[in-house]
Design an enzyme around this catalytic site. Structure first.
Site, PDB file in Angstrom:
ATOM      1  N   ASP A 217      -8.670  10.969  11.469  1.00  0.00           N
ATOM      2  CA  ASP A 217      -8.592  10.587  10.057  1.00  0.00           C
ATOM      3  C   ASP A 217      -9.150   9.177   9.851  1.00  0.00           C
ATOM      4  OD1 ASP A 217      -7.972  10.845   7.379  1.00  0.00           O
ATOM      5  OD2 ASP A 217      -5.893  10.219   7.606  1.00  0.00           O
TER       6      ASP A 217
ATOM      7  N   GLY B 122       3.358   7.944   3.333  1.00  0.00           N
ATOM      8  CA  GLY B 122       4.323   6.850   3.357  1.00  0.00           C
ATOM      9  C   GLY B 122       3.796   5.640   2.630  1.00  0.00           C
ATOM     10  N   GLN B 123       4.595   4.567   2.626  1.00  0.00           N
ATOM     11  CA  GLN B 123       4.154   3.323   2.019  1.00  0.00           C
ATOM     12  C   GLN B 123       4.458   2.168   2.962  1.00  0.00           C
ATOM     13  OE1 GLN B 123       6.288   3.782  -1.650  1.00  0.00           O
ATOM     14  NE2 GLN B 123       7.947   2.400  -1.048  1.00  0.00           N
TER      15      GLN B 123
ATOM     16  N   ALA C  16       0.857  -1.187   0.000  1.00  0.00           N
ATOM     17  CA  ALA C  16       0.000   0.000   0.000  1.00  0.00           C
ATOM     18  C   ALA C  16       0.889   1.231   0.000  1.00  0.00           C
ATOM     19  CB  ALA C  16      -0.927   0.015   1.210  1.00  0.00           C
TER      20      ALA C  16
END
Length: 665
Positions: free
Chosen positions: A337, A187-188, A182
């Site tokens: 979030d 970020g990843q 993802a």
């Protein structure tokens, strides 16, 4: 290339990053800046010291004020594709093309937001949760912004892991997915396995993050300040709202802070039934790398996939609502979030929370103020609601509330009593937004994140069940808090809800008890004990006195009904006609008796009601000195009121006799 000697120490980047204007990969150490490559595929960095991140708008402004050309280029970089996109939409509409059904434009919007960077991706993520605002095709594309963004090269990610954790990835992890599973705005994530066998998610921060964030925040902040100065009707603190968002984003860029948030979230909410919070592995976590427990799960928006696993997606939304209520109204530490990428349905039917970077807090006065506002809306007490908005800093204390009170009445015109729960948050916020524009409201910074959190959660819920009402699910929790929370503010709210113009409203108490028993945490024993404590205190004197009046009505109704039936039986069956038939209870007394019966039934049907188990507790309560004192107080009041009533009746009878004597004479 940027000269690092003039960089603010905390607000701007100090590690390897991609210059957003020149596409040049640059590397920064605490003392030097070096160009490495014109293409972000190769990265060789010097040692970089970890540092604490904080958002400082003053330092950011000081830095960019001397770089007018760089700011101007960024503005052009944003405006050019944005204007081109909206011109395309306009041209399509002129040609008769239905824009909302055009997948090509939906893809262009997603690509535009991705191109513009993290700040705009966050906007797209918020829109992706609003099926009531965004056409389905656009919704489908914007959802990809949650975790399907273009990844950055593995070489950079591996370099960051080595810099932050002190070892190459292959030394730390026995397995690491060859590509990110993802990629999000900041970020990843890779799937990995530790030497000890645990499956983990390894999140690595984007290298170009702070350059994009800081320059966009600087531009948007200046634009907000300009609008605030020029548009006099706009009284909201736009700069404050943007600074609040900046604080949260900068905290989100510090993975140590995110790990601490996750642990605090677990301490506060991990005990809630079917809420799951992943574990943080601190020995493999630093500012730009986070290692946490791997969670197998399905996004809440994938209702069909969840149903295929035999999991009730609607139930998990209810779990999310209950958790959010505790976040917003009980502890004040909330997930700001909660988009679908951060909420997963686990295979065993739990709701897993992910990504604790963007969190915020609500202070106790604001939490109590929100509950009071809900009570006043349900109670249709718009004068009280206007006062709530003063307490919550939406209105200054010297504001004339006279025209605002009837305006609230128009906003909630469809809300009859507790039926306000049938409204949705989006419709209420839209109506309130129009009201705030017309009157001298100012939106405090904390409110924007609360609304974003609630509206996002409602958007996910609507996607699963179009008829889902967040407020309807919330009211049992609010009812429980009103009945069990000893805080003076909520006791006042309870009094305001139960009494109107000095008259006790039994239907409100029945509604509270019915709703509260739906809440999983509702404890009937706690309600009884706290009610006794409260009623025996000075603060409970008002309610105690009124309850005595109502109980007397009930006792009178019962006794009158018994005497009425008894005298009627004597007259009809025995034939003693000399006995005057006793009048039955009045309508008001009869209604009080019915309410008491209803409440008795509600309590018997409440979870936890067990006469066998309650008997010892009732004995303890009866021998409690405070309860005995309360009993004496109630008995004294009943006796006093009975004596007063007797005297009144005697005087009335005497008056009748005198009148008859006068008529005879």
């Amino acid at each position: 290339m940027i000269d690092n000697k003039t960089l603010p120490a905390n607000s701007l980047p100090s590690e390897g990053a991609l210059d957003v204007d020149t596409n040049t990969l640059i590397v920064r150490s605490p003392t030097t800046t070096e160009v490495i490559s014109q293409h972000p595929q190769v990265l060789i960095t010097q040692d970089v010291e970890p540092e604490t991140l904080r958002y400082d708008p003053g330092e950011i402004a000081a830095y960019y004020q001397g770089r007018t050309w760089q700011v101007f280029r960024r503005i052009l970089a944003v405006l050019r594709p944005t204007i081109s996109f909206f011109f395309g939409l306009w041209w399509d509409s002129k040609r008769g093309i239905v824009v909302k059904n055009d997948r090509r434009r939906a893809i262009q919007l997603r690509e535009l937001l991705t191109q513009l960077g993290p700040a705009y991706i966050k906007i797209g993520q918020a829109l992706s949760t609003r099926p009531d605002l965004v056409p389905p095709l656009y919704l489908e594309e914007l959802t990809k912004l949650q975790d399907q963004l273009p990844p950055f090269p593995n070489e950079i990610a591996y370099q960051f892991i080595e810099e932050e954790l002190g070892e190459r990835p292959e030394v730390i992890y026995t397995e690491l997915s060859p590509q990110p599973i993802a990629a999000a705005s900041l970020g990843q994530v890779y799937k990995g396995k530790l030497k000890t066998g645990e499956e983990v998610a390894v999140k690595v921060q984007r290298p170009d993050l702070r350059e994009r964030i800081t320059i966009d925040l600087y531009i948007l902040r200046r634009l907000a300040a300009l609008v605030q100065r020029k548009v006099k009707r706009l009284r909201s603190d736009l700069v404050g709202i943007l600074d609040e968002l900046g604080d949260r984003i900068f905290e989100e860029m510090d993975y140590i802070h995110e790990g601490e948030n996750a642990e605090r979230f677990f301490e506060l909410y991990g005990h809630i039934k079917d809420v799951y919070v992943p574990k943080i592995y601190w020995e493999y976590t630093n500012r730009r790398v986070l290692t946490m427990e791997w969670i197998n799960g399905t996004k809440l928006t994938q209702a069909a996939e969840i149903k295929a696993q035999g999991i009730d997606a609607r139930y998990l939304i209810e779990v999310g609502v209950q958790c959010s209520l505790r976040q917003l109204l009980e502890h004040g530490f909330f997930h700001a979030d909660p988009h679908p990428g951060n909420l997963l349905a686990t295979p065993d039917g739990q709701l897993a929370y992910l990504d604790f970077g963007m969190m915020s807090e609500i202070k106790p006065p604001q939490r109590y103020g929100l509950i009071e506002a809900i009570v006043h809306v349900v109670n249709r007490d718009f004068e009280g609601l206007a006062q709530d908005y003063v307490k919550l800093d939406f209105l200054s204390p010297d504001t004339d509330l006279t025209p605002i009170i009837p305006a609230f009445g128009k906003v909630f015109a469809d809300a009859q009593g507790a039926s306000v729960a049938e409204l949705n948050i989006k419709s209420i916020t839209d109506d309130l937004s129009a009201l705030m524009y017309e009157y001298p409201f100012r939106v405090p910074p904390y409110y924007a994140l609360i609304i974003r959190s609630l509206v996002t959660l409602e958007g996910i819920a609507i996607n699963i069940d179009p008829n889902f009402k967040v407020l309807s699910e919330a009211y049992p929790y609010v009812s429980k808090r009103l009945l069990t929370d000893p805080a003076p503010e909520l006791r006042t709210s309870l009094r305001d809800l139960l009494f109107k113009e000095g008259k006790f409203r039994w239907n409100r108490l029945e509604n509270l008890l019915r709703n509260a028993r739906k809440n999983q945490d509702y404890d009937l024993n706690l309600v009884v004990n706290q009610s006794v404590d409260f009623l025996s205190s000075e603060r409970g004197a008002f309610i105690r006195d009124k309850l005595v009046d109502e109980l007397l009505n009930g006792v009178n109704a019962l006794s009158k009904n018994v005497l009425h039936n008894f005298t009627y039986l004597l007259r009809e069956q025995v034939g003693i006609t000399a006995i005057q038939e006793t009048p039955a209870a009045t309508v008001e007394q009869q209604q009080t008796l019915e309410h008491i019966k209803n409440i008795s039934n509600i309590l018997r049907e409440t979870r936890g009601f067990d006469p066998v188990k309650l008997a010892p507790q009732i004995g303890q309560v009866l021998f409690n000195p405070e309860v005995q004192r309360l009993g004496q107080q109630v008995t004294n009041q009943i006796v006093q009121k009975a004596i007063i009533k007797l005297i009144r009746e005697l005087l009335a009878a005497d008056e009748v006799n005198r009148s008859r004597v006068n008529q005879v004479n």
